[in-house]
Design a protein around this motif. Structure first.
Motif, PDB file in Angstrom:
ATOM      1  N   ILE A 134     -31.447  33.758  19.428  1.00  0.00           N
ATOM      2  CA  ILE A 134     -30.508  34.882  19.413  1.00  0.00           C
ATOM      3  C   ILE A 134     -29.221  34.459  18.703  1.00  0.00           C
ATOM      4  O   ILE A 134     -28.710  33.358  18.903  1.00  0.00           O
ATOM      5  CB  ILE A 134     -30.187  35.342  20.849  1.00  0.00           C
ATOM      6  CG1 ILE A 134     -31.446  35.867  21.540  1.00  0.00           C
ATOM      7  CG2 ILE A 134     -29.096  36.406  20.856  1.00  0.00           C
ATOM      8  CD1 ILE A 134     -32.008  37.116  20.926  1.00  0.00           C
ATOM      9  N   LYS A 135     -28.673  35.338  17.882  1.00  0.00           N
ATOM     10  CA  LYS A 135     -27.411  35.070  17.200  1.00  0.00           C
ATOM     11  C   LYS A 135     -26.292  34.946  18.227  1.00  0.00           C
ATOM     12  O   LYS A 135     -26.115  35.821  19.087  1.00  0.00           O
ATOM     13  CB  LYS A 135     -27.092  36.204  16.221  1.00  0.00           C
ATOM     14  CG  LYS A 135     -25.783  36.041  15.470  1.00  0.00           C
ATOM     15  CD  LYS A 135     -25.837  34.883  14.495  1.00  0.00           C
ATOM     16  CE  LYS A 135     -24.558  34.791  13.666  1.00  0.00           C
ATOM     17  NZ  LYS A 135     -24.590  33.644  12.721  1.00  0.00           N
ATOM     18  N   THR A 170     -41.658  41.016  16.669  1.00  0.00           N
ATOM     19  CA  THR A 170     -40.250  41.058  16.280  1.00  0.00           C
ATOM     20  C   THR A 170     -39.451  41.838  17.319  1.00  0.00           C
ATOM     21  O   THR A 170     -39.864  42.926  17.740  1.00  0.00           O
ATOM     22  CB  THR A 170     -40.077  41.723  14.905  1.00  0.00           C
ATOM     23  OG1 THR A 170     -40.821  40.992  13.931  1.00  0.00           O
ATOM     24  CG2 THR A 170     -38.610  41.756  14.503  1.00  0.00           C
ATOM     25  N   TYR A 173     -35.876  43.637  17.844  1.00  0.00           N
ATOM     26  CA  TYR A 173     -34.645  44.126  17.234  1.00  0.00           C
ATOM     27  C   TYR A 173     -33.596  44.269  18.332  1.00  0.00           C
ATOM     28  O   TYR A 173     -33.898  44.701  19.448  1.00  0.00           O
ATOM     29  CB  TYR A 173     -34.888  45.465  16.541  1.00  0.00           C
ATOM     30  CG  TYR A 173     -35.804  45.350  15.342  1.00  0.00           C
ATOM     31  CD1 TYR A 173     -35.291  45.061  14.083  1.00  0.00           C
ATOM     32  CD2 TYR A 173     -37.184  45.497  15.482  1.00  0.00           C
ATOM     33  CE1 TYR A 173     -36.128  44.930  12.977  1.00  0.00           C
ATOM     34  CE2 TYR A 173     -38.030  45.363  14.387  1.00  0.00           C
ATOM     35  CZ  TYR A 173     -37.500  45.083  13.144  1.00  0.00           C
ATOM     36  OH  TYR A 173     -38.325  44.937  12.054  1.00  0.00           O
ATOM     37  N   TYR A 191     -29.695  43.142  14.498  1.00  0.00           N
ATOM     38  CA  TYR A 191     -30.411  41.920  14.145  1.00  0.00           C
ATOM     39  C   TYR A 191     -31.882  42.083  14.518  1.00  0.00           C
ATOM     40  O   TYR A 191     -32.246  42.927  15.344  1.00  0.00           O
ATOM     41  CB  TYR A 191     -29.857  40.716  14.911  1.00  0.00           C
ATOM     42  CG  TYR A 191     -28.524  40.195  14.436  1.00  0.00           C
ATOM     43  CD1 TYR A 191     -28.458  39.122  13.553  1.00  0.00           C
ATOM     44  CD2 TYR A 191     -27.335  40.764  14.888  1.00  0.00           C
ATOM     45  CE1 TYR A 191     -27.233  38.620  13.125  1.00  0.00           C
ATOM     46  CE2 TYR A 191     -26.108  40.279  14.468  1.00  0.00           C
ATOM     47  CZ  TYR A 191     -26.065  39.205  13.586  1.00  0.00           C
ATOM     48  OH  TYR A 191     -24.856  38.715  13.161  1.00  0.00           O
ATOM     49  N   SER A 192     -32.710  41.233  13.922  1.00  0.00           N
ATOM     50  CA  SER A 192     -34.102  41.117  14.364  1.00  0.00           C
ATOM     51  C   SER A 192     -34.384  39.654  14.672  1.00  0.00           C
ATOM     52  O   SER A 192     -33.857  38.752  14.009  1.00  0.00           O
ATOM     53  CB  SER A 192     -35.067  41.625  13.293  1.00  0.00           C
ATOM     54  OG  SER A 192     -34.976  40.847  12.110  1.00  0.00           O
ATOM     55  N   LEU A 193     -35.196  39.428  15.700  1.00  0.00           N
ATOM     56  CA  LEU A 193     -35.581  38.075  16.103  1.00  0.00           C
ATOM     57  C   LEU A 193     -37.077  37.916  15.912  1.00  0.00           C
ATOM     58  O   LEU A 193     -37.871  38.676  16.483  1.00  0.00           O
ATOM     59  CB  LEU A 193     -35.218  37.832  17.573  1.00  0.00           C
ATOM     60  CG  LEU A 193     -35.771  36.538  18.191  1.00  0.00           C
ATOM     61  CD1 LEU A 193     -35.068  35.316  17.596  1.00  0.00           C
ATOM     62  CD2 LEU A 193     -35.628  36.550  19.712  1.00  0.00           C
ATOM     63  N   SER A 227     -33.149  34.548  13.956  1.00  0.00           N
ATOM     64  CA  SER A 227     -32.613  35.904  13.839  1.00  0.00           C
ATOM     65  C   SER A 227     -32.186  36.218  12.417  1.00  0.00           C
ATOM     66  O   SER A 227     -31.742  35.333  11.671  1.00  0.00           O
ATOM     67  CB  SER A 227     -31.402  36.090  14.764  1.00  0.00           C
ATOM     68  OG  SER A 227     -31.807  36.229  16.110  1.00  0.00           O
TER      69      SER A 227
END
Length: 469
Positions: A303-304, A320, A322, A341-343, A350
């Protein structure tokens, strides 16, 4: 030849002499039954007095302290009261399924705990507020006095200043509170009334308040295993001293709620069940997973991390996830600029898609356009406001937002426009019904979580859980 007429007269006289006392006895019994039936207050008594199989749920802990296992709480009864058999006291009309009861000697006061349904108390009219009280755990348990509405005159008015003593009065307090208006969901309530349908003495009223104040939630503990079957759900601890929440479990064939584990979890964004794990946010803003069967909790890696930012919502599309990252925007009418964001869950990495979006929810995914439907929604007093747009993932472009607002249960200046907005917004949200659904519990069969379309299990204060197929 014998005179048969004389024998007949003698036999007749003997028969009459035997029948007459019997008739008198029968007549006296009938009169006694009628007197009992028309004793004041009995005309308002329910035929369904009790539920005889619940006695084992009430445990005497000693020193006038009792635990009711079925609803997971304990309480103290004043020493001047004594427990009575459920079938020894009739309940007021429309109040049914007595769980336990106590009476105060030398009075007609009865304190009972009953299981009923939402529609049952609709037969009663609130006449005044009762004394305010809070439990030992900090739950407000304010209650009110009620009287059968059919017994009120046209001149009746609610008394805002204090108790309004009335014949047939019943003090009622639902506990634990269940957030539903459905008549199909059982409600449990403490009630106080007089056996004869008369006024409840002030000392009994005061004792009832003290019983409410003495309540503590008391959960038995258990473990969910690979052999378990039943329902699991999340609820707050109900304790001021404990900020954690509980994962509760009700075993199949048993209706005692038991605590499986404590969890540091927020109810917003909605905890989401994806495959075999429950994804949730902690109160500190971390995203974690819980395996409800093993109880294992793990951090979501990748995670960002941005100082002062939290995940406001997240949604799975394949492998994924989001998510909308930024300051906390999950409160009433809050408007914020959030980053999407997407992980990649497998790669634990991310990717930023777009910044400063005026949306705080991810409603679903559209396969044909490879886009996410994003929204800002809120509501109050039967009204809903929403802005909805599409985020196209191929080129990270956001569409122009469409705005909707509608109200229900009231007159509108433009009913046609109101209904159009409602129908269009419902259609947008409804298109993802096969992709996701929300329930308030996990159905477990032989240690595996089973998807269910039922959205309410009828327990108290259950948190919503989102399922994504």
């Amino acid at each position: 030849m014998k005179d048969e007429s004389q024998n007949t007269e003698r036999a007749s006289g003997m028969t009459h002499s035997k029948i007459l006392p019997s008739l008198i006895v029968i007549l006296l019994v009938l009169i006694g039954a009628l007197i009992l039936w028309y004793t004041p207050g009995n005309s308002q008594q329910s035929e369904l007095n009790n539920n005889s199989d619940v006695g084992s749920y009430l445990v005497d802990e000693g020193n006038n302290r009792f635990t009711f296992r079925r609803q997971s709480f304990s309480f103290t009864i004043p020493s001047t009261w004594q427990q009575i058999e459920a079938d020894s006291a009739s309940l007021p009309l429309h109040l049914e399924r007595m769980q336990f009861a106590f009476s105060k000697p030398n009075t007609l006061c009865v304190l009972a705990y009953v299981e009923t349904f939402g529609h049952a108390t609709k037969s009663y009219k609130q006449t005044s507020f009762a004394e305010k009280a809070s439990t030992n755990d900090g739950d407000q348990v304010w209650s009110s006095w009620h009287v059968l509405e059919d017994n009120l005159t046209d001149t009746f008015a609610f008394d805002w200043k204090g108790r309004q003593p009335m014949e047939g009065e019943v003090r009622i307090r639902t506990f634990p509170h269940i957030f539903t208006t459905s008549g199909e969901i059982p409600l449990y309530s403490f009630i106080l009334y007089s056996r004869d349908g008369g006024l409840v003495p002030n000392d009994c009223d005061s004792d009832f308040s003290n019983v409410l104040r003495s309540i503590n939630r008391k959960f038995e503990t258990t473990a969910i295993t690979s052999d378990s079957s039943g329902i699991a759900y999340i609820t707050a601890s109900h304790l001021r001293s404990n900020p954690l929440s509980y994962l509760m479990f009700v075993e199949e064939g048993n209706d005692v709620k038991k605590k499986a584990m404590e969890i540091d979890i927020q109810h917003n964004p909605t905890p989401t069940m994806y495959r075999d794990d429950l994804y949730f946010m902690t109160k500190g803003g971390s995203l974690r997973t819980l395996d409800p069967i093993s109880g294992n909790i793990a951090d979501v890696i990748g995670i960002k991390q941005v100082s002062g930012s939290v995940i406001n919502d997240f949604y799975f599309v394949g492998d994924t996830m989001y998510y909308l990252l930024g300051i906390n925007c999950n409160y009433y009418l809050a408007k914020c600029g959030l980053d999407l964001y997407s992980l990649d869950v497998s790669a634990q990495r991310s990717t930023l898609h777009i910044r400063n979006l005026p949306f705080r929810r991810i409603e679903g995914y559209k396969v044909n356009t490879n886009s996410l439907v994003l929204s800002w929604r809120d509501g109050d007093g039967g009204c809903v406001w929403a802005n909805v747009a599409e985020m196209f993932l191929d080129d990270n472009v956001i569409s122009e937002a469409n705005s909707y607002s509608h109200c229900s249960g009231m007159d509108h200046k433009d009913t046609e426009e109101n209904d159009k907005n409602r129908d269009e917004l419902n259609a947008i949200m409804g298109q993802f019904a096969k992709q996701k659904f929300t329930s308030d519990y996990l159905l477990i069969r032989d240690g595996e979580i089973v998807l269910t379309e039922d959205d309410f299990a009828g327990e108290d204060s259950m948190w919503s859980i989102r399922f994504i197929r």
